[in-house]
Design a protein around this motif. Structure first.
Motif, PDB file in Angstrom:
ATOM      1  N   ARG A 170      -1.191   3.383   6.854  1.00 14.13           N
ATOM      2  CA  ARG A 170      -0.362   2.197   7.109  1.00 14.13           C
ATOM      3  C   ARG A 170      -1.258   1.098   7.669  1.00 14.13           C
ATOM      4  O   ARG A 170      -2.174   1.371   8.446  1.00 14.13           O
ATOM      5  N   THR A 193       0.881  -1.175   0.000  1.00 12.81           N
ATOM      6  CA  THR A 193       0.000   0.000   0.000  1.00 12.81           C
ATOM      7  C   THR A 193       0.918   1.225   0.000  1.00 12.81           C
ATOM      8  O   THR A 193       2.108   1.106   0.281  1.00 12.81           O
ATOM      9  N   ILE A 194       0.353   2.378  -0.302  1.00  5.02           N
ATOM     10  CA  ILE A 194       1.197   3.577  -0.384  1.00  5.02           C
ATOM     11  C   ILE A 194       0.874   4.506   0.791  1.00  5.02           C
ATOM     12  O   ILE A 194      -0.273   4.948   0.952  1.00  5.02           O
ATOM     13  N   CYS A 195       1.885   4.808   1.591  1.00  7.38           N
ATOM     14  CA  CYS A 195       1.683   5.647   2.775  1.00  7.38           C
ATOM     15  C   CYS A 195       1.470   7.104   2.353  1.00  7.38           C
ATOM     16  O   CYS A 195       2.043   7.556   1.341  1.00  7.38           O
ATOM     17  N   ASN A 236       8.046  -4.488   6.569  1.00  7.05           N
ATOM     18  CA  ASN A 236       6.862  -3.882   7.169  1.00  7.05           C
ATOM     19  C   ASN A 236       6.116  -4.984   7.900  1.00  7.05           C
ATOM     20  O   ASN A 236       5.986  -6.101   7.367  1.00  7.05           O
ATOM     21  N   CYS A 291       4.700   9.399   1.680  1.00  3.21           N
ATOM     22  CA  CYS A 291       5.912   8.813   1.092  1.00  3.21           C
ATOM     23  C   CYS A 291       6.210   9.336  -0.306  1.00  3.21           C
ATOM     24  O   CYS A 291       5.340   9.333  -1.180  1.00  3.21           O
TER      25      CYS A 291
HETATM   26  S1  SF4 Z   1       6.860   4.634   3.536  1.00  2.00           S
HETATM   27 FE1  SF4 Z   1       7.717   2.666   3.031  1.00  2.00          FE
HETATM   28  S2  SF4 Z   1       5.961   1.276   3.026  1.00  2.00           S
HETATM   29 FE2  SF4 Z   1       5.123   3.338   2.917  1.00  2.00          FE
HETATM   30  S3  SF4 Z   1       4.857   3.680   0.710  1.00  2.00           S
HETATM   31 FE3  SF4 Z   1       6.855   4.504   1.302  1.00  2.00          FE
HETATM   32  S4  SF4 Z   1       8.302   2.890   0.891  1.00  2.00           S
HETATM   33 FE4  SF4 Z   1       6.238   1.973   0.917  1.00  2.00          FE
END
Ligand code: SF4
Length: 364
Positions: free
Chosen positions: A129, A15-17, A92, A20
Protein backbone atom coordinates in the motif's frame (compact mmCIF):
# COMPACT_ATOMS: atom_id res chain seq x y z
CA UNK A 1 -41.70 -1.47 -1.62
CA UNK A 2 -39.30 0.34 -3.95
CA UNK A 3 -35.57 -0.27 -3.67
CA UNK A 4 -33.86 2.35 -1.51
CA UNK A 5 -30.16 1.54 -1.84
CA UNK A 6 -27.62 1.28 -4.62
CA UNK A 7 -24.05 -0.03 -4.65
CA UNK A 8 -21.73 0.90 -7.53
CA UNK A 9 -18.35 -0.78 -7.99
CA UNK A 10 -15.44 1.15 -9.52
CA UNK A 11 -13.05 -1.58 -10.67
CA UNK A 12 -9.78 0.38 -10.82
CA UNK A 13 -6.87 0.78 -8.41
CA UNK A 14 -3.60 2.66 -8.67
CA UNK A 15 -1.69 -0.31 -7.25
CA UNK A 16 -2.67 -3.82 -6.22
CA UNK A 17 -2.47 -4.73 -2.53
CA UNK A 18 -0.83 -8.02 -1.63
CA UNK A 19 -3.91 -9.54 0.00
CA UNK A 20 -6.68 -8.34 -2.30
CA UNK A 21 -9.00 -10.57 -4.29
CA UNK A 22 -11.63 -7.94 -5.12
CA UNK A 23 -12.42 -7.24 -8.74
CA UNK A 24 -9.86 -4.64 -9.73
CA UNK A 25 -7.79 -3.57 -12.70
CA UNK A 26 -4.76 -1.33 -12.67
CA UNK A 27 -5.99 2.15 -13.52
CA UNK A 28 -5.69 2.99 -17.18
CA UNK A 29 -7.21 6.17 -18.54
CA UNK A 30 -8.60 4.71 -21.76
CA UNK A 31 -10.01 1.66 -20.00
CA UNK A 32 -11.68 3.86 -17.40
CA UNK A 33 -13.23 6.04 -20.13
CA UNK A 34 -14.67 2.94 -21.82
CA UNK A 35 -15.96 1.68 -18.50
CA UNK A 36 -17.78 4.98 -17.90
CA UNK A 37 -19.60 4.63 -21.24
CA UNK A 38 -20.69 1.08 -20.37
CA UNK A 39 -21.71 2.17 -16.89
CA UNK A 40 -23.95 4.90 -18.26
CA UNK A 41 -25.61 2.33 -20.51
CA UNK A 42 -26.13 -0.15 -17.69
CA UNK A 43 -27.78 2.53 -15.57
CA UNK A 44 -30.09 3.55 -18.44
CA UNK A 45 -31.06 -0.10 -18.99
CA UNK A 46 -31.81 -0.70 -15.36
CA UNK A 47 -34.55 1.86 -14.85
CA UNK A 48 -33.46 2.78 -11.34
CA UNK A 49 -35.80 4.51 -8.88
CA UNK A 50 -35.08 8.15 -8.26
CA UNK A 51 -36.15 7.94 -4.62
CA UNK A 52 -33.05 6.18 -3.31
CA UNK A 53 -32.03 6.75 0.30
CA UNK A 54 -28.44 5.52 0.18
CA UNK A 55 -25.75 5.23 -2.48
CA UNK A 56 -22.38 3.62 -1.87
CA UNK A 57 -19.61 3.99 -4.45
CA UNK A 58 -17.03 1.37 -3.61
CA UNK A 59 -14.26 -0.52 -5.31
CA UNK A 60 -11.50 -0.93 -6.26
CA UNK A 61 -10.56 2.65 -5.56
CA UNK A 62 -13.17 5.10 -6.89
CA UNK A 63 -10.77 8.01 -6.37
CA UNK A 64 -8.17 6.37 -8.62
CA UNK A 65 -10.20 7.91 -11.47
CA UNK A 66 -8.81 11.21 -12.67
CA UNK A 67 -10.78 14.31 -11.78
CA UNK A 68 -12.57 14.53 -15.14
CA UNK A 69 -13.64 10.90 -14.92
CA UNK A 70 -14.68 11.27 -11.29
CA UNK A 71 -16.87 14.22 -12.23
CA UNK A 72 -18.37 12.21 -15.11
CA UNK A 73 -19.20 9.38 -12.69
CA UNK A 74 -20.81 11.71 -10.16
CA UNK A 75 -22.75 13.46 -12.94
CA UNK A 76 -24.07 10.08 -14.19
CA UNK A 77 -25.30 9.40 -10.67
CA UNK A 78 -26.72 12.87 -10.09
CA UNK A 79 -30.35 12.11 -11.08
CA UNK A 80 -30.36 9.41 -8.39
CA UNK A 81 -28.21 11.07 -5.74
CA UNK A 82 -29.98 14.39 -5.31
CA UNK A 83 -32.20 13.31 -2.45
CA UNK A 84 -30.30 10.46 -0.81
CA UNK A 85 -29.59 10.94 2.86
CA UNK A 86 -26.35 8.95 2.87
CA UNK A 87 -23.98 9.16 -0.10
CA UNK A 88 -20.70 7.35 0.52
CA UNK A 89 -17.55 7.00 -1.51
CA UNK A 90 -14.52 4.85 -0.72
CA UNK A 91 -11.17 6.57 -0.98
CA UNK A 92 -7.54 5.64 -0.62
CA UNK A 93 -5.50 8.37 1.04
CA UNK A 94 -2.87 8.71 -1.70
CA UNK A 95 -5.52 9.38 -4.37
CA UNK A 96 -7.05 12.41 -2.64
CA UNK A 97 -6.29 16.08 -3.14
CA UNK A 98 -8.19 19.28 -2.45
CA UNK A 99 -9.74 19.49 -5.94
CA UNK A 100 -11.20 16.00 -5.61
CA UNK A 101 -12.63 16.78 -2.17
CA UNK A 102 -14.24 19.95 -3.55
CA UNK A 103 -15.74 17.88 -6.34
CA UNK A 104 -17.15 15.28 -3.93
CA UNK A 105 -18.69 18.08 -1.90
CA UNK A 106 -20.20 19.67 -5.03
CA UNK A 107 -22.01 16.40 -5.81
CA UNK A 108 -23.32 15.99 -2.25
CA UNK A 109 -21.13 13.14 -1.09
CA UNK A 110 -21.68 13.25 2.67
CA UNK A 111 -19.79 10.18 3.89
CA UNK A 112 -16.35 8.81 3.07
CA UNK A 113 -14.75 5.50 3.87
CA UNK A 114 -10.96 5.72 3.93
CA UNK A 115 -8.76 2.64 3.43
CA UNK A 116 -6.25 3.07 6.25
CA UNK A 117 -5.64 -0.58 7.30
CA UNK A 118 -2.78 0.21 9.70
CA UNK A 119 -0.74 3.23 10.77
CA UNK A 120 2.47 1.18 10.72
CA UNK A 121 4.49 2.18 7.66
CA UNK A 122 6.43 -1.10 7.71
CA UNK A 123 3.20 -3.11 7.50
CA UNK A 124 1.74 -0.81 4.85
CA UNK A 125 4.79 -1.51 2.71
CA UNK A 126 4.46 -5.24 3.29
CA UNK A 127 0.83 -4.99 2.11
CA UNK A 128 1.94 -3.09 -1.02
CA UNK A 129 0.00 0.00 0.00
CA UNK A 130 1.33 3.38 -1.03
CA UNK A 131 0.39 5.80 1.68
CA UNK A 132 1.67 6.61 5.13
CA UNK A 133 -0.19 7.75 8.20
CA UNK A 134 0.64 11.43 7.60
CA UNK A 135 -1.27 11.17 4.32
CA UNK A 136 -4.24 9.77 6.24
CA UNK A 137 -4.15 12.76 8.62
CA UNK A 138 -3.95 15.15 5.65
CA UNK A 139 -6.87 13.40 3.98
CA UNK A 140 -9.10 13.42 7.10
CA UNK A 141 -8.36 17.13 7.68
CA UNK A 142 -9.25 17.93 4.08
CA UNK A 143 -12.64 16.23 4.40
CA UNK A 144 -13.32 18.04 7.65
CA UNK A 145 -12.32 21.35 6.04
CA UNK A 146 -15.12 20.82 3.50
CA UNK A 147 -17.55 19.75 6.21
CA UNK A 148 -17.60 16.07 5.27
CA UNK A 149 -17.45 14.87 8.85
CA UNK A 150 -19.14 11.49 8.51
CA UNK A 151 -15.83 9.69 8.07
CA UNK A 152 -15.21 5.97 8.39
CA UNK A 153 -11.85 4.27 8.29
CA UNK A 154 -11.11 0.67 7.39
CA UNK A 155 -8.62 -1.06 9.65
CA UNK A 156 -7.18 -4.53 9.26
CA UNK A 157 -5.71 -6.80 11.91
CA UNK A 158 -3.96 -10.15 11.79
CA UNK A 159 -1.50 -8.76 9.21
CA UNK A 160 1.57 -11.04 8.86
CA UNK A 161 4.16 -10.15 11.55
CA UNK A 162 1.77 -7.68 13.23
CA UNK A 163 1.97 -7.81 17.04
CA UNK A 164 -0.60 -6.79 19.65
CA UNK A 165 1.52 -3.69 20.34
CA UNK A 166 1.48 -2.77 16.65
CA UNK A 167 -2.31 -3.07 16.61
CA UNK A 168 -2.61 -1.06 19.82
CA UNK A 169 -0.58 1.76 18.25
CA UNK A 170 -2.78 1.72 15.12
CA UNK A 171 -5.92 1.95 17.27
CA UNK A 172 -4.43 4.91 19.18
CA UNK A 173 -3.55 6.63 15.91
CA UNK A 174 -6.98 5.99 14.40
CA UNK A 175 -8.71 7.27 17.55
CA UNK A 176 -6.59 10.44 17.37
CA UNK A 177 -8.25 11.22 14.00
CA UNK A 178 -11.50 11.96 15.87
CA UNK A 179 -13.78 10.26 13.36
CA UNK A 180 -17.17 8.64 14.07
CA UNK A 181 -16.96 5.22 12.36
CA UNK A 182 -14.44 2.37 12.18
CA UNK A 183 -14.74 -0.88 10.20
CA UNK A 184 -12.26 -3.48 11.34
CA UNK A 185 -11.57 -6.84 9.72
CA UNK A 186 -9.22 -9.72 10.32
CA UNK A 187 -7.01 -10.39 7.27
CA UNK A 188 -7.81 -13.59 5.41
CA UNK A 189 -5.36 -15.04 2.92
CA UNK A 190 -7.28 -15.59 -0.30
CA UNK A 191 -6.12 -18.00 -3.02
CA UNK A 192 -3.99 -16.56 -5.84
CA UNK A 193 -3.18 -13.32 -4.06
CA UNK A 194 0.42 -12.19 -3.60
CA UNK A 195 0.18 -13.08 0.10
CA UNK A 196 -0.91 -16.59 -0.84
CA UNK A 197 1.98 -16.97 -3.27
CA UNK A 198 4.38 -15.73 -0.60
CA UNK A 199 2.93 -18.41 1.67
CA UNK A 200 1.85 -15.96 4.38
CA UNK A 201 -0.40 -17.54 6.97
CA UNK A 202 -3.48 -16.23 8.68
CA UNK A 203 -3.11 -15.25 12.30
CA UNK A 204 -3.54 -18.13 14.78
CA UNK A 205 -6.73 -18.43 16.81
CA UNK A 206 -5.24 -17.23 20.10
CA UNK A 207 -3.72 -14.04 18.71
CA UNK A 208 -6.90 -13.45 16.70
CA UNK A 209 -8.97 -13.63 19.92
CA UNK A 210 -6.52 -11.36 21.80
CA UNK A 211 -6.61 -8.82 18.98
CA UNK A 212 -10.41 -8.93 18.85
CA UNK A 213 -10.58 -8.31 22.62
CA UNK A 214 -8.13 -5.44 22.37
CA UNK A 215 -10.18 -3.82 19.60
CA UNK A 216 -13.48 -4.28 21.40
CA UNK A 217 -12.23 -2.96 24.74
CA UNK A 218 -10.34 -0.06 23.29
CA UNK A 219 -13.04 1.19 20.93
CA UNK A 220 -15.86 0.78 23.43
CA UNK A 221 -13.92 2.58 26.16
CA UNK A 222 -13.40 5.43 23.68
CA UNK A 223 -17.09 6.07 23.07
CA UNK A 224 -17.74 3.74 20.14
CA UNK A 225 -20.35 1.02 20.16
CA UNK A 226 -20.23 -2.17 18.17
CA UNK A 227 -23.36 -2.35 16.04
CA UNK A 228 -22.18 -5.17 13.75
CA UNK A 229 -19.49 -7.86 14.04
CA UNK A 230 -16.88 -5.73 12.27
CA UNK A 231 -18.30 -2.23 12.63
CA UNK A 232 -18.12 0.37 15.39
CA UNK A 233 -19.56 3.85 15.43
CA UNK A 234 -20.44 6.81 17.56
CA UNK A 235 -24.21 7.06 18.17
CA UNK A 236 -26.06 8.09 15.02
CA UNK A 237 -23.15 7.31 12.66
CA UNK A 238 -23.97 3.70 11.80
CA UNK A 239 -23.67 3.05 8.06
CA UNK A 240 -27.23 3.34 6.76
CA UNK A 241 -26.21 1.76 3.48
CA UNK A 242 -24.62 -1.30 5.03
CA UNK A 243 -27.62 -1.68 7.34
CA UNK A 244 -29.61 -2.31 4.15
CA UNK A 245 -27.62 -5.53 3.71
CA UNK A 246 -27.77 -6.53 7.37
CA UNK A 247 -31.52 -5.84 7.52
CA UNK A 248 -31.81 -7.93 4.37
CA UNK A 249 -33.52 -5.25 2.33
CA UNK A 250 -33.29 -4.97 -1.45
CA UNK A 251 -30.57 -3.03 -3.26
CA UNK A 252 -29.28 -2.39 -6.75
CA UNK A 253 -25.80 -3.58 -7.73
CA UNK A 254 -24.18 -1.62 -10.54
CA UNK A 255 -20.99 -2.23 -12.55
CA UNK A 256 -18.55 -5.12 -12.77
CA UNK A 257 -18.72 -7.77 -10.04
CA UNK A 258 -21.44 -6.10 -8.01
CA UNK A 259 -24.47 -8.02 -6.75
CA UNK A 260 -28.01 -6.87 -6.22
CA UNK A 261 -31.21 -8.22 -4.73
CA UNK A 262 -34.72 -7.43 -5.85
CA UNK A 263 -37.54 -9.29 -4.08
CA UNK A 264 -36.65 -12.97 -4.39
CA UNK A 265 -34.04 -12.54 -7.13
CA UNK A 266 -30.34 -12.09 -6.49
CA UNK A 267 -28.02 -11.29 -9.39
CA UNK A 268 -24.28 -11.07 -9.78
CA UNK A 269 -22.77 -8.87 -12.46
CA UNK A 270 -19.96 -10.15 -14.64
CA UNK A 271 -16.31 -9.71 -13.68
CA UNK A 272 -15.30 -9.89 -17.34
CA UNK A 273 -14.35 -6.41 -18.54
CA UNK A 274 -15.05 -7.07 -22.22
CA UNK A 275 -18.40 -8.67 -21.55
CA UNK A 276 -19.32 -5.64 -19.48
CA UNK A 277 -18.28 -3.23 -22.22
CA UNK A 278 -20.47 -5.21 -24.62
CA UNK A 279 -23.53 -4.75 -22.41
CA UNK A 280 -23.54 -8.31 -21.12
CA UNK A 281 -23.83 -7.17 -17.51
CA UNK A 282 -25.39 -10.01 -15.57
CA UNK A 283 -23.45 -13.24 -15.08
CA UNK A 284 -25.77 -15.05 -12.74
CA UNK A 285 -29.35 -14.79 -11.50
CA UNK A 286 -30.72 -16.87 -8.65
CA UNK A 287 -34.36 -17.23 -7.68
CA UNK A 288 -34.46 -17.51 -3.91
CA UNK A 289 -37.01 -19.83 -2.31
CA UNK A 290 -38.86 -18.83 0.86
CA UNK A 291 -36.43 -20.99 2.87
CA UNK A 292 -33.43 -19.33 1.17
CA UNK A 293 -34.82 -15.88 1.97
CA UNK A 294 -35.42 -16.73 5.61
CA UNK A 295 -31.98 -18.29 6.01
CA UNK A 296 -30.20 -15.35 4.35
CA UNK A 297 -32.20 -12.92 6.50
CA UNK A 298 -30.95 -14.75 9.61
CA UNK A 299 -27.40 -14.91 8.25
CA UNK A 300 -27.30 -11.15 7.74
CA UNK A 301 -29.37 -10.16 10.79
CA UNK A 302 -27.27 -12.08 13.31
CA UNK A 303 -24.26 -9.99 12.28
CA UNK A 304 -25.92 -7.01 13.98
CA UNK A 305 -25.44 -6.49 17.68
CA UNK A 306 -29.16 -5.75 18.06
CA UNK A 307 -30.02 -8.92 16.13
CA UNK A 308 -33.20 -9.65 14.18
CA UNK A 309 -36.56 -8.07 14.93
CA UNK A 310 -38.78 -11.14 15.35
CA UNK A 311 -42.04 -9.34 14.59
CA UNK A 312 -40.69 -7.90 11.32
CA UNK A 313 -39.36 -11.29 10.30
CA UNK A 314 -42.70 -13.00 11.02
CA UNK A 315 -44.61 -10.38 9.06
CA UNK A 316 -42.24 -10.48 6.11
CA UNK A 317 -42.31 -14.25 5.66
CA UNK A 318 -45.70 -14.99 7.23
CA UNK A 319 -43.87 -17.59 9.30
CA UNK A 320 -42.95 -17.62 12.97
CA UNK A 321 -39.16 -17.45 13.26
CA UNK A 322 -39.23 -19.02 16.71
CA UNK A 323 -41.47 -21.94 15.62
CA UNK A 324 -39.67 -22.59 12.36
CA UNK A 325 -36.22 -22.86 14.01
CA UNK A 326 -37.36 -23.96 17.48
CA UNK A 327 -34.89 -26.84 17.92
CA UNK A 328 -31.85 -24.84 16.75
CA UNK A 329 -32.83 -21.83 18.85
CA UNK A 330 -33.40 -23.96 21.95
CA UNK A 331 -30.02 -25.60 21.67
CA UNK A 332 -28.18 -22.30 20.98
CA UNK A 333 -29.90 -20.64 23.95
CA UNK A 334 -28.89 -23.59 26.16
CA UNK A 335 -25.28 -23.16 25.02
CA UNK A 336 -25.40 -19.44 25.82
CA UNK A 337 -24.73 -18.50 22.19
CA UNK A 338 -27.91 -16.62 21.36
CA UNK A 339 -30.48 -14.74 23.41
CA UNK A 340 -33.99 -13.38 22.93
CA UNK A 341 -34.58 -9.97 24.34
CA UNK A 342 -37.03 -7.12 23.70
CA UNK A 343 -38.49 -8.77 20.59
CA UNK A 344 -35.03 -9.35 19.08
CA UNK A 345 -33.06 -12.54 18.64
CA UNK A 346 -29.31 -11.93 18.72
CA UNK A 347 -25.94 -13.52 19.30
CA UNK A 348 -24.67 -13.31 22.86
CA UNK A 349 -21.22 -11.80 23.47
CA UNK A 350 -19.81 -15.35 23.41
CA UNK A 351 -21.84 -16.14 20.28
CA UNK A 352 -20.57 -13.08 18.38
CA UNK A 353 -17.09 -14.63 18.38
CA UNK A 354 -18.33 -17.70 16.49
CA UNK A 355 -21.24 -16.23 14.59
CA UNK A 356 -20.38 -18.14 11.39
CA UNK A 357 -20.74 -21.46 13.24
CA UNK A 358 -24.06 -20.31 14.67
CA UNK A 359 -25.44 -19.24 11.30
CA UNK A 360 -24.67 -22.63 9.74
CA UNK A 361 -26.96 -24.28 12.30
CA UNK A 362 -29.94 -22.44 10.77
CA UNK A 363 -29.41 -24.25 7.44
CA UNK A 364 -32.23 -26.72 7.92
S1 SF4 B 1 -7.51 -3.60 -1.22
FE1 SF4 B 1 -8.59 -1.92 -2.17
S2 SF4 B 1 -6.96 -0.59 -2.95
FE2 SF4 B 1 -6.00 -2.55 -2.53
S3 SF4 B 1 -6.08 -3.61 -4.51
FE3 SF4 B 1 -7.89 -4.22 -3.34
S4 SF4 B 1 -9.50 -2.86 -3.98
FE4 SF4 B 1 -7.53 -1.95 -4.63
Amino acid sequence: MSIKSLYLHVPFCKTICGYCDFCHFLFNEEKANNWLIALENEIKDKNINKDLETIYIGGGTPTSLNIIQLEKLLAIMEPYSKNVNEYTIEVNPETIDEDKVKLLKKYNINRVSIGVQTSDNRLLKLMNRFHDFNTVIYCVNLFKKYDINNISVDVMYGIPTQTLDDLNKTLDDVLSLDIPHISIYCLTIEPDTLFDRLNYKEVDEDLDADMYDLINNKLISNGFFQYEISNYSKKGYESKHNLTYWNYNDFYGISLSSSGKENNVRYDNTKDFNKYLNGDYIENKVILSQDDLMFEHIMMGLRKKEGINIKDFNLRYKTSLIDKYKDVIKSLINDGLIEINNEYIRCSVKGMLISNDIIVKFMI
